[in-house]
Structure formats: C-alpha cells, structure tokens
Scaffold this motif. Structure first.
Motif, short mmCIF file in Angstrom:
data_model
loop_
_atom_site.label_atom_id
_atom_site.label_comp_id
_atom_site.label_asym_id
_atom_site.label_seq_id
_atom_site.Cartn_x
_atom_site.Cartn_y
_atom_site.Cartn_z
N SER A 28 44.45 40.88 26.98
CA SER A 28 42.99 40.52 27.93
C SER A 28 42.84 41.61 28.45
O SER A 28 41.34 42.21 28.80
CB SER A 28 42.42 39.36 28.35
OG SER A 28 43.13 39.32 30.01
N LEU A 29 43.60 42.62 29.14
CA LEU A 29 43.24 43.42 30.00
C LEU A 29 43.36 44.95 29.71
O LEU A 29 43.52 45.55 30.28
CB LEU A 29 43.71 42.91 31.43
CG LEU A 29 43.22 42.07 32.20
CD1 LEU A 29 44.45 42.09 33.05
CD2 LEU A 29 42.39 41.80 32.66
N ASP A 130 40.18 33.73 30.94
CA ASP A 130 39.64 34.21 31.39
C ASP A 130 39.73 34.72 33.11
O ASP A 130 40.65 33.66 33.77
CB ASP A 130 38.37 33.44 32.13
CG ASP A 130 37.32 32.89 30.69
OD1 ASP A 130 37.06 34.24 30.15
OD2 ASP A 130 37.12 31.84 30.07
N ASP A 131 39.70 35.41 33.86
CA ASP A 131 40.08 35.96 35.00
C ASP A 131 38.99 34.97 36.30
O ASP A 131 37.65 35.01 36.55
CB ASP A 131 39.82 37.07 35.37
CG ASP A 131 40.34 37.48 37.00
OD1 ASP A 131 40.34 36.52 37.54
OD2 ASP A 131 40.65 39.10 37.66
N THR A 133 39.72 34.50 39.69
CA THR A 133 40.32 34.34 40.36
C THR A 133 39.26 34.63 41.88
O THR A 133 39.29 33.82 42.85
CB THR A 133 40.66 36.22 41.43
OG1 THR A 133 41.69 36.48 40.36
CG2 THR A 133 41.71 36.00 42.73
N ASP A 176 48.82 31.32 37.83
CA ASP A 176 48.31 32.18 39.08
C ASP A 176 49.72 33.11 38.69
O ASP A 176 50.36 33.16 37.92
CB ASP A 176 49.73 31.53 40.44
CG ASP A 176 50.27 31.14 40.39
OD1 ASP A 176 51.40 32.58 41.21
OD2 ASP A 176 51.19 29.91 39.68
N LYS A 182 46.45 36.09 42.18
CA LYS A 182 44.74 36.41 41.34
C LYS A 182 45.31 34.87 40.54
O LYS A 182 46.62 34.16 40.41
CB LYS A 182 45.59 37.26 40.49
CG LYS A 182 45.08 38.74 40.44
CD LYS A 182 44.59 39.71 40.00
CE LYS A 182 43.13 40.36 39.45
NZ LYS A 182 42.25 39.67 39.98
N TYR A 184 44.39 33.10 36.14
CA TYR A 184 43.19 33.19 34.97
C TYR A 184 43.31 31.98 34.40
O TYR A 184 44.74 31.32 34.96
CB TYR A 184 44.15 34.23 34.04
CG TYR A 184 44.47 35.42 34.86
CD1 TYR A 184 43.27 36.35 34.31
CD2 TYR A 184 44.82 35.87 35.68
CE1 TYR A 184 42.59 37.97 34.84
CE2 TYR A 184 44.78 37.74 36.04
CZ TYR A 184 43.64 38.56 35.72
OH TYR A 184 43.73 39.86 36.04
#
Length: 717
Positions: A28-29, A130-131, A133, A176, A182, A184
């Motif tokens: 996703s990134l 989805d992020d 954080t 985590d 972070k 997700y």
C-alpha cells in the motif's frame, strides 16, 4: 574483495544507504516509497496495478495460506492455487495411507470431483490496508507506563476494528509496526473450503530432503496445487458439495520465457517474522539461548523420530510431516548462528549503538527522550535464567513429546466435571469434540516413539535448568526414580489413557475427575503448564521495560537517519520485495550460477535413498529430453533459479513475478550463507531460491499427464 564487501556492508548497515533489493515493503506504500526505483530496475507495472482497493491488482492474486504459515497464488479464473510442496505437506500426508501413499507416488485430481477437501485449511485475501497511527496514538502520552499505553492503544484499535468491519463478513485487525511506533489496520477475507488438486511425488517435491534444505544449488520441484471453493453467492463457506470454484478478482498469467541474469523480479507474500532492528543484546540472546535450545533439543528428537521412520512405510508416512516441521528450523538455527558469527553482526550492532549513544548525548532534548533506551534493553538481558527456562520448556516439554500437549487439551473437561449435572450438555459436546480430535491425533502417533522422546527431552530440560524452573513432578523423578527420566517415562505411559486410542475413547464415554487425577501424563502436563505460566509471569514483569527500550531505540534511529527509507519487520502481513536474478560468490574461488537444470537433478540421484531417489518415469523422461514446450532457449529444462529478493519464513510458496506481472517461479527457500537474514540483511550473499515455473508446468503436463490443469492457465510464450 572480501574486505571491500565488508566495508560496503558496514556502510549500508550503519549509515542506512538503502539498497534496492533489501526490505519487505507494504504494498500500500510502494506508490510513494518504491515504484520509481522498481521501474528503473525493469518493472513495467504501475503502483496501482500492484496494489489497488478499487480495481483488480496483483495483491488480489496472492493469498496467505493457513493464516500466514505459507503463501500461495491464484493461476486461473477458477480458483486454482500454486504453493510449495512443503506448504501442502501436511494435507498430502493426511490423505496418504499404505494403500494410497500420495507422499511417495504423488496425487493428481483428474476432475473437479476428485479434488480432496481439507478441513481447517484456509486462504486469506487482503482487501485493504489503512494507516491508523494517528488515531491509535491520539490519547497516548510520553508520561504513560507501557501498560497504560497498551491499554489506550487497544481501546482505540478495538473501536477502529468495529467501525471497519461493520456488517460485513470480513476480518479486521490492527497490527503494530516499527516496535509500536506505527499502526496499520488490515481488512481481509478468508475462505475455508480449500481442496487438494495435485502434488508431485516426494522424490520431486522434497528432493534433497534435509541435506539440501537451505542450500544452493537446488533441484527441488517444490510445489503443490489446491483450489479455492466458495458458496454459490461467491462468499466464503464451509465445505459443501454445493460449493463452486472461487472466481478471483485477478490471477497471474504464466511466462514460459524464462529468466536471464539481471532480470527484474519481485516477490509478494506473507513473511512471518524478522527482527532486523534487534540490538546487540538481543542478537547475543538469540544465538546463546533461543538457537542453542532449539538445536540441542531438536537434534535428539529428530534422531528418535528418524529411527522410527526407518522401521516401516507406515511409520514413514505417520511421522513425515512431524519430522519435516522439526528439521526445518533445527537446521535454520545452526545456519543462523554460523552466519551471525561469520558476518560479525553483533559487532556491527554495537557500532550502531555507539553512534546512537553519541547522537542522543549531543542534544539534551534527544537525551531526555531516547537516552534510556539502550539501558532499558541491556538491563532486561542481565538476568535471563527465566527466559532460558521458557525457551527450553517450549522446545523440550511443550513442542517435544506430544502426550503433554494432548493431555492438556482435556483440562477444560476436568473443570466441567466438577459439576457433572450442571454441565451435562457441555461435557457431552466437549467429549465429542475431543473424540474427533483423537481420530487425527492417534492416526499419526506412536506411543513407544513418544515415550522415548519424553524421557530424552525431560532429561535435557533438567540438565539445563535449576530446580526453581522445573515442573513439580521432576522432584519425584529425582527422589523415587533416582533421576532416571526414561524409567519415569516408561511408568507414565503405562499409567496413562493418553497414549492409547481405545483407552482414551472409553474414558470419554464415561469421563471422571478421578481417572484424570490418577493419570500420570495428565498430572505431569498440569505441572508443566503451571510452571510455564509461573515463568512467563516472572518474565512479563520486566517485559514492559524491554518493549519501551525497543520502541524508543527504533524511534530514535528513524530520527537519527531522516534520509533513510525504513521498512517494517515482517509480521505475517502482505509484503512486496524487489530485486534481480543474480549469481553470487559464497566463498573464495567459488561462483554459483543463477540457475540449475534437471541435469543436476539426475547427477544427484542415489537409487533407493530417502532424499535423493529419482522415480523411474522421471528418469526416463529426462534422459529422453522430452521437455515439451518448457525447455529453455539453451535446450535444457531449467529446475530452479535465484534472486536477491528479501524473504523469510512465510514467504514459502510466494509468487516470483517479472516486470510484466507474469509468474516466473515459486519461492521456496533461502540460502545457507545468509541464514542471518531474519536479523541482518547481507546484500552480497542473500538469495531467494525459486523453482522455475517451467519445471512446475512440465511435471504437471508431461510427467503427470494433468494437461487439463494447464488448459486452465493463461500461458505467455
């Protein structure tokens, strides 16, 4: 040259210069972190074609097998899956018998009706990531203890999961990353009707056995085939004859063009666990405690199992999967310790930690925030006797003999039997569930073998841990049996219902607490799990400090190296790695080519040998050079190839994909020289070993005659 390579390695490790083939990246990134580099290396796809939540993409053709123990890929519009032979080994073994030995002879469903169901086997698709954080950490402050921090994180994560799931049948979880710096959220879809379609004989799918495991060159045809089924509505459903083949959003076309050195290659899959950001203290612990316990205990266990397997074909079938599971990471632990020592990884980590300390000390605010990180970690590892005991107990008593874990499954029944009238219905239901579990358990169980394992491994545990960490019944062994663990094991198996199917089933017909209280195996298991809980509680009291130290250390590293692209450790979530087809130099004067052929498969033949036997039909076809459309341009049938993709356990079965998005191979192993890879990536040596997809298709088509499966696939010539 070696000195130059070491200097380059230290530069990469210490100063964070990212190399293109290192890193297990979240798909996703990649649109903002990796796609430009990937396209420069030869990838012809866009980021949207690799990962999309609105359109079909590569991610929709890649699944987690059995919740992430392996990976698989879809290769037809009718839900046909490819994975490794060792990822389907348990199912192949369960369906095998002396009359139908699918391990020895292979299995091929020549019609959909012949495909074999596998209760409990699952495939999981990734829907989206989805992020979250900021939302997870919204109410977290630096002043909180780790326990308070975790409570706030869990509270926020639970709310996010509930919102994301809504009324759907999807599964939602929050993970985590970067040591809880972070977070997700993952939305997934799991299918439960997965049927065995095909598997080559073990002489192909496990060719080379333990001897070749983790080694290059390889010639193993490591694949098996399954099919995903769903309900008539296209949604996940339990097994039913009314289910239909699943129609995926995307499946991988298959290239017959082969590979050349320098070709772009990417791997998508579900790597299980890495710890690349572990400190020197953690590496030292892994080598001296975790790996040492694994090697010592499994060596003895494997020796006993091997003796039993050599006694008959039935024994070989019964314990084939158990032996394979235990042997895999036994050898991995040996190789990892060797590689970590040879590459001086602890010294590299110590150099980085010195830099970190200098960086924090140079600024008061940094020192206030991160200065305690390494001290917290170091303090944790100053007293590791309890940790060592837990490592040995896990290997020797929980994963060693089977009888203790099996006996412990009856513990809930003991609690119910304290009120037999009030719990009558629940006792009946649980007894029936235990009967079903016993059918599978005793099918592949040798009481005599388990007794030998129990005696040998209890003896190892006692020798490695003081009485403080020993289960209560060990004192009885010392006093009544004069420290003779084999004698105690013999008596225990005589006085137990858990080593005999008939006795166990008879007990479940009329269960009573009295029988359990007199059963030596049940009472021993009770002592073992009580001591395990006690040790774990002791460890957990100092675990918060370690977690805080690791979190602060990695947060500080990311601040210290702002220009570095950090990738998260593997945690059984979907990752993409990219690299190239490359040879390597394992040692002075030796270069390994990037591919092998079936010529080498025949050269390794040892007729009748458990690991290197070649089936007569296989030998005949190869000698006739009957390669069909699957020969390389050089006229040979290529068996395997290597790339410098970054993989680990869980990536087994992952698709190896070319720059056009076509399947060119199936990842199945790493190489011996880079067994340190879970803890430290070594760019010069680390290689991913892949079976050439043309070898796979040749076995399906020419060897097995299952050309109907080839017709399902999209073949690119």
């Amino acid at each position: 040259m070696k000195r130059l390579n070491l200097i380059l390695l230290l530069t990469v490790f210490l100063f964070g210069t990212a190399v293109a083939d290192e890193g297990m990246w979240l798909p996703s990134l990649i649109h903002k972190l990796n796609i430009n580099t990937m396209q420069e290396m030869g990838c012809e796809l866009s980021a949207e074609e690799i990962y999309s939540i609105n359109n079909s993409s590569l991610k929709d053709a890649v699944v987690a097998l059995d919740r992430g123990s392996c990976t698989a890929e879809l290769v037809s519009k009718d839900g046909l899956l490819l994975t490794n032979h060792h990822c389907g080994f348990g199912e192949i073994q369960k369906h095998s018998s002396v009359e139908h030995d699918y391990l020895q002879d292979g299995f091929w469903a020549m019609s959909r009706e012949e495909e074999l169901p596998n209760p409990g086997k699952t495939v999981t698709f990734l829907v989206r990531v989805d992020d979250v954080t900021e939302k997870v950490l919204a109410n977290v402050t630096d002043e909180m203890t780790e326990s308070e921090r975790d409570a706030k994180i869990n509270e926020a994560a639970d709310k996010l999961k509930e919102e994301a799931k809504g009324t759907t049948h999807y599964e939602v979880y929050v993970r985590d990353f970067f040591n809880s710096n972070k977070f997700y959220l993952f939305v997934t879809e799991t299918f439960k009707d997965v049927r065995l379609v095909g598997a080559p004989p073990q002489a192909l799918g496990k060719f080379g056995g333990d001897t070749d495991n983790w080694m290059w060159p390889r010639h193993t045809n490591d694949f098996s085939m399954f099919r995903v089924y769903c309900g008539p509505d296209g949604k996940p459903a339990d097994y039913s004859k009314d289910n239909i083949p699943y129609q995926p959003k995307h499946f991988l076309p298959i290239s017959l063009k082969g590979v050349q050195e320098g070709d772009f290659a990417m791997v998508m899959g579900y790597p299980g666990s890495t710890a690349r950001y572990k400190t020197s203290y953690g590496i030292d612990y892994t080598m001296k405690v975790t790996n040492t316990a694994r090697i010592e205990v499994r060596e003895k266990k494997l020796e006993i199992i091997a003796d039993y397997m050599a006694s008959s074909q039935k024994a070989k079938i019964q314990y084939a999967s158990k032996h394979a599971r235990s042997a895999n990471y036994y050898k991995n632990a040996i190789g990892q310790n060797e590689a970590l020592t040879k590459l001086k990884v602890i010294a590299q980590k110590q150099d980085l930690e010195k830099q970190f300390t200098s960086w924090t000390n140079a600024n008061d605010s940094r020192n206030a925030k991160y200065g305690a990180a390494l001290n917290l970690i170091e303090n944790y590892y100053t007293n590791i006797e309890a940790d060592k005991a837990r490592e040995y107990m896990s290997e020797a008593l929980l994963r060693g003999p089977e009888i203790f874990l099996f006996a412990n499954r009856v513990k809930p029944l003991e609690e119910l039997l304290k009120d037999p009238e009030g719990n009558k219905d629940r006792i009946e239901r649980y007894s029936q569930a235990l009967k079903a579990a016993a059918e599978d358990y005793f099918k592949d169980y040798s009481a005599y073998t388990d007794q030998q394992i129990a005696g040998a491994l209890m003896r190892i545990y006692a020798a490695k841990n003081t009485s403080e960490y020993q289960p209560a019944f060990f004192a009885e062994i010392q006093k009544k049996y004069k420290g003779d663990y084999d004698k105690y094991a013999d008596k225990m198996f005589q006085k137990s219902i858990f080593d005999d199917k008939d006795e166990f089933m008879a007990f479940l017909d009329n269960p009573s607490v009295k029988v359990l209280k007199k059963d030596m195996a049940f009472m021993a298991a009770d002592d073992i799990f009580a001591k395990y809980r006690e040790i774990s509680n002791q460890i957990s009291t100092k675990g918060d400090e370690l977690a805080k130290g690791r979190r602060l250390f990695l947060a500080g590293l990311m601040e210290m190296q702002p220009d570095k692209k950090f990738y998260p450790d593997a945690n059984s979530t979907m990752r993409l790695t990219y690299g190239k087809v490359l040879d390597y130099d394992p040692r002075d004067g030796v270069t390994y080519k990037f591919y092998t052929t079936t010529d080498g498969y025949l050269e390794k033949e040892i007729p009748g040998d458990y690991e290197f036997d070649v089936p007569a039909r296989m030998k005949e076809l190869l000698l006739d050079k009957d390669y069909g459309q699957y020969a390389d341009a050089d006229g040979k049938l290529h068996a395997a190839f290597i790339t410098n993709n970054d993989i680990t356990g869980g990536n087994s079965g992952s698709p190896v994909i070319n720059g056009k998005g076509e399947l060119i191979g199936i990842a199945f192993d790493g190489n011996w020289e880079a067994m340190s890879g879970d803890l430290a990536f070594e760019p010069e040596l680390q290689r991913c070993i892949n079976v050439d997809i043309r070898f796979v298709l040749w076995v399906i088509d020419v060897y097995a005659g299952a050309d109907h499966l080839i017709e399902e696939m999209e073949i690119i010539k």
